[in-house]
Design an enzyme around this catalytic site. Structure first.
Site, short mmCIF file in Angstrom:
data_model
loop_
_atom_site.label_atom_id
_atom_site.label_comp_id
_atom_site.label_asym_id
_atom_site.label_seq_id
_atom_site.Cartn_x
_atom_site.Cartn_y
_atom_site.Cartn_z
N LYS A 108 0.87 -1.18 0.00
CA LYS A 108 0.00 0.00 0.00
C LYS A 108 0.91 1.23 0.00
O LYS A 108 2.06 1.15 0.44
CB LYS A 108 -0.88 0.01 1.26
N ASP A 110 -7.16 4.36 -4.42
CA ASP A 110 -7.77 4.23 -3.08
C ASP A 110 -8.35 5.61 -2.79
O ASP A 110 -8.60 6.39 -3.73
CB ASP A 110 -6.71 3.80 -2.03
P1 NDP Z 1 -12.98 7.83 -2.42
O1 NDP Z 1 -11.89 8.81 -2.28
O2 NDP Z 1 -13.60 7.63 -3.76
O3 NDP Z 1 -14.16 8.16 -1.39
C1 NDP Z 1 -13.92 8.21 -0.02
C2 NDP Z 1 -15.20 8.62 0.69
O4 NDP Z 1 -15.02 8.48 2.09
C3 NDP Z 1 -15.59 10.06 0.45
O5 NDP Z 1 -16.97 10.20 0.50
C4 NDP Z 1 -14.92 10.77 1.63
O6 NDP Z 1 -15.52 12.01 1.98
C5 NDP Z 1 -15.11 9.75 2.72
N1 NDP Z 1 -14.05 9.90 3.70
C6 NDP Z 1 -12.72 9.72 3.51
N2 NDP Z 1 -12.03 9.97 4.61
C7 NDP Z 1 -12.95 10.32 5.54
C8 NDP Z 1 -12.88 10.68 6.90
N3 NDP Z 1 -11.70 10.74 7.54
N4 NDP Z 1 -14.04 10.95 7.55
C9 NDP Z 1 -15.25 10.89 6.91
N5 NDP Z 1 -15.38 10.56 5.61
C10 NDP Z 1 -14.26 10.27 4.96
O7 NDP Z 1 -12.39 6.45 -1.86
P2 NDP Z 1 -12.89 4.97 -2.12
O8 NDP Z 1 -14.36 4.95 -2.26
O9 NDP Z 1 -12.04 4.40 -3.19
O10 NDP Z 1 -12.45 4.24 -0.76
C11 NDP Z 1 -13.33 4.16 0.37
C12 NDP Z 1 -12.85 3.06 1.28
O11 NDP Z 1 -12.84 1.82 0.57
C13 NDP Z 1 -11.43 3.22 1.84
O12 NDP Z 1 -11.37 2.64 3.13
C14 NDP Z 1 -10.60 2.35 0.88
O13 NDP Z 1 -9.38 1.92 1.46
C15 NDP Z 1 -11.56 1.20 0.67
N6 NDP Z 1 -11.32 0.40 -0.52
C16 NDP Z 1 -11.31 0.98 -1.76
C17 NDP Z 1 -11.11 0.20 -2.88
C18 NDP Z 1 -11.21 0.75 -4.25
O14 NDP Z 1 -11.20 -0.05 -5.21
N7 NDP Z 1 -11.33 2.05 -4.44
C19 NDP Z 1 -10.78 -1.25 -2.76
C20 NDP Z 1 -10.92 -1.77 -1.40
C21 NDP Z 1 -11.14 -0.95 -0.34
P3 NDP Z 1 -14.75 13.39 1.63
O15 NDP Z 1 -14.86 13.53 0.14
O16 NDP Z 1 -15.47 14.43 2.38
O17 NDP Z 1 -13.33 13.21 2.09
#
Ligand code: NDP
Length: 451
Positions: A132, A172
């Site tokens: 990662k 991510d």
């Molecule tokens: P994105 O950047 O597309 O979206 C992240 C979302 O989570 C946004 O709505 C963001 O809100 C919110 N968020 C992030 N940090 C915080 C925080 N500290 N507090 C509150 N809200 C938060 O990311 P992904 O959808 O790709 O990833 C989401 C999760 O899924 C992560 O844990 C990632 O590790 C996991 N994941 C992702 C994969 C992928 O293929 N993308 C694969 C496997 C797991 P805001 O815009 O306000 O920050």
């Protein structure tokens, strides 16, 4: 480190040693503790694992790279960020895992995520090791030109450490289609070589169909498997989803398709509650809001006249199924109490480690079906693995073919969880996933000998 006997009681001793060696990295400690609780009893029964000192080896990353990233903002100011890549373990395949751009990250964040990735990748049954990386750069509020300059500078160092048989990054949090294109464009230019060294690429540049959807779709397929196992289904269920990024959007899309009713979405500013359910049309609005206009989820409440709960998380809303899809430790003990008392029966983690240890304990005690992230969200990296296969073949599978492969992989992960987690009247998915993911990697390490 002192040699342990791997009795359950030794976990505390082990964790104290780990904390001394990796001070202040609480998320990493949390991720290791969860796996240790599942696998210590297995190690205790296996002299070969003990002789190989298997768990001490597993918690120590193969390699960590930390580097300076210098770039110029639109005003001509020189900015400095920090870049990371934790290449945790390549026992069963080249390092593989996403890049996260978020101001909150530290080395401990990437150790926790890289450690989880080892077991998740193992569960997919594809040959991929765990890694990662990312940066404390915040893409929020930056222009496209600034994001481009940052990504190019980041790759000017990262390229030395990756390669299509060495380490294959992906997206991510904060790293979506735009960032992947800038990163891959720079990598290909430096190398003068078009290889599949990054996954999550756009379709026209060697990307795979279904990759964008894979984590969210896979997370719902996993929930469907858990429900099938108790002769139930998603049809007619009320679902609470957190986040509004890639994973949340495609979790919602698949839930709608399978007859679920999604009532919430969130971001770091709060959550919206839509009691009529988020329709396909409303989801298109969210995709445009978040992926194109890069706005805030609050705008959904203004557009559709629903309630916005500022700085709150959606877990107090009544639901049958919950999908935490935002970030780590976003669901705590009191949230778990609310979910349980409101009748929630299934949790499927789209995010990595979104439920904290107290919440997980409550879910297990109350026999809520709890699909932990390394099983439930493995669909994303699985389709990344399929993107790598297609890049190697120079050929693309169809959408239908890839969706079927994704479904098969999620079914297979569920079956592995049953193999090690089936109790008399309950499936312990935490134990099942951790043991299944661990055994494959541990067996490979034992077979390689000591080095
Ligand atoms: P994105 O950047 O597309 O979206 C992240 C979302 O989570 C946004 O709505 C963001 O809100 C919110 N968020 C992030 N940090 C915080 C925080 N500290 N507090 C509150 N809200 C938060 O990311 P992904 O959808 O790709 O990833 C989401 C999760 O899924 C992560 O844990 C990632 O590790 C996991 N994941 C992702 C994969 C992928 O293929 N993308 C694969 C496997 C797991 P805001 O815009 O306000 O920050």
């Amino acid at each position: 480190m002192t040699t342990l006997t791997y009795k359950q009681t030794d976990i505390d001793v082990f964790m104290n040693q780990l904390k001394e060696r990796h001070p202040g990295e609480n998320e990493f400690h949390q991720a290791v503790h969860e796996v240790a609780e599942s696998v210590f009893p297995i190690i205790e029964q296996n002299p070969a694992y003990q002789k190989a000192n298997i768990f001490e080896r597993l918690v120590e990353p193969d390699r960590i790279v930390i580097f300076r990233v210098t770039w110029e903002d639109d005003q001509g100011n020189v900015q400095v960020n920090r870049g990371y890549r934790v290449q945790f373990n390549n026992a069963i395949g080249p390092y593989k895992g996403g890049l996260r751009f978020h101001p909150s990250v530290s080395l401990g964040t990437f150790k926790f995520l890289g450690f989880e990735q080892i077991f998740k990748n193992s569960l997919t049954t594809l040959p991929m090791g765990g890694a990662k990386g990312g940066s404390d750069f915040d893409p929020k509020g930056k222009s496209d030109a600034e994001v481009m300059r940052f990504c190019q500078s980041f790759m000017l160092e990262l390229f030395r450490h990756i390669g299509y048989n060495i380490d294959i990054p992906a997206g991510d949090i904060g790293v979506g289609a735009r960032e992947i294109s800038y990163l891959f464009g720079m990598y290909k230019k430096i190398q003068n070589n078009f290889t599949g060294t990054i996954t999550g690429k756009a379709l026209g540049m060697g990307g795979s169909l279904i990759r964008t959807e894979a984590t969210g779709y896979g997370c719902v397929y996993f929930a469907q498997e858990m429900l099938n196992h108790i002769n139930d289904s998603i049809q007619g269920k009320t679902c609470v989803v957190s986040g509004s990024g890639n994973v949340a959007q495609y979790t919602c899309e698949k839930l709608i398709e399978l007859g679920g009713k999604v009532v919430t979405f969130s971001d770091s500013g709060g959550y919206i509650y839509d009691q009529n359910g988020i329709t396909k049309e409303k989801l298109e609005f969210i995709k445009d809001l978040k992926n194109v206009r890069r706005g805030r989820i609050k705008e959904y409440a203004e557009k559709y006249g629903v309630e916005f709960f500022e700085n709150e998380r959606p877990w107090s809303q009544a639901c049958d199924l919950a999908f935490p899809c935002a970030t780590q430790n976003e669901l705590n003990e009191s949230d778990a109490k609310n979910l349980i008392s409101n009748g929630c029966k299934v949790i499927s983690e789209g995010a990595n480690m979104p439920c904290d240890p107290d919440a997980i304990r409550l879910f297990r005690e109350n026999k809520v079906l709890f699909g932990l992230g390394k099983a439930a969200n493995a669909g994303g990296v699985a389709v990344s693995g399929l993107e790598m296969s297609q890049n190697r073949m120079g050929y693309s599978w169809t959408r239908e073919d890839l969706d079927n492969r994704l479904k098969t992989i999620m079914k297979d992960i569920h079956a592995q969880c049953l193999e090690y987690g089936q109790e008399s009247d309950f499936v312990d998915y935490v134990k099942g996933a951790n043991i299944a993911g661990f055994k494959k990697v541990a067996d490979a390490l034992v077979a390689y000998g000591v080095h």
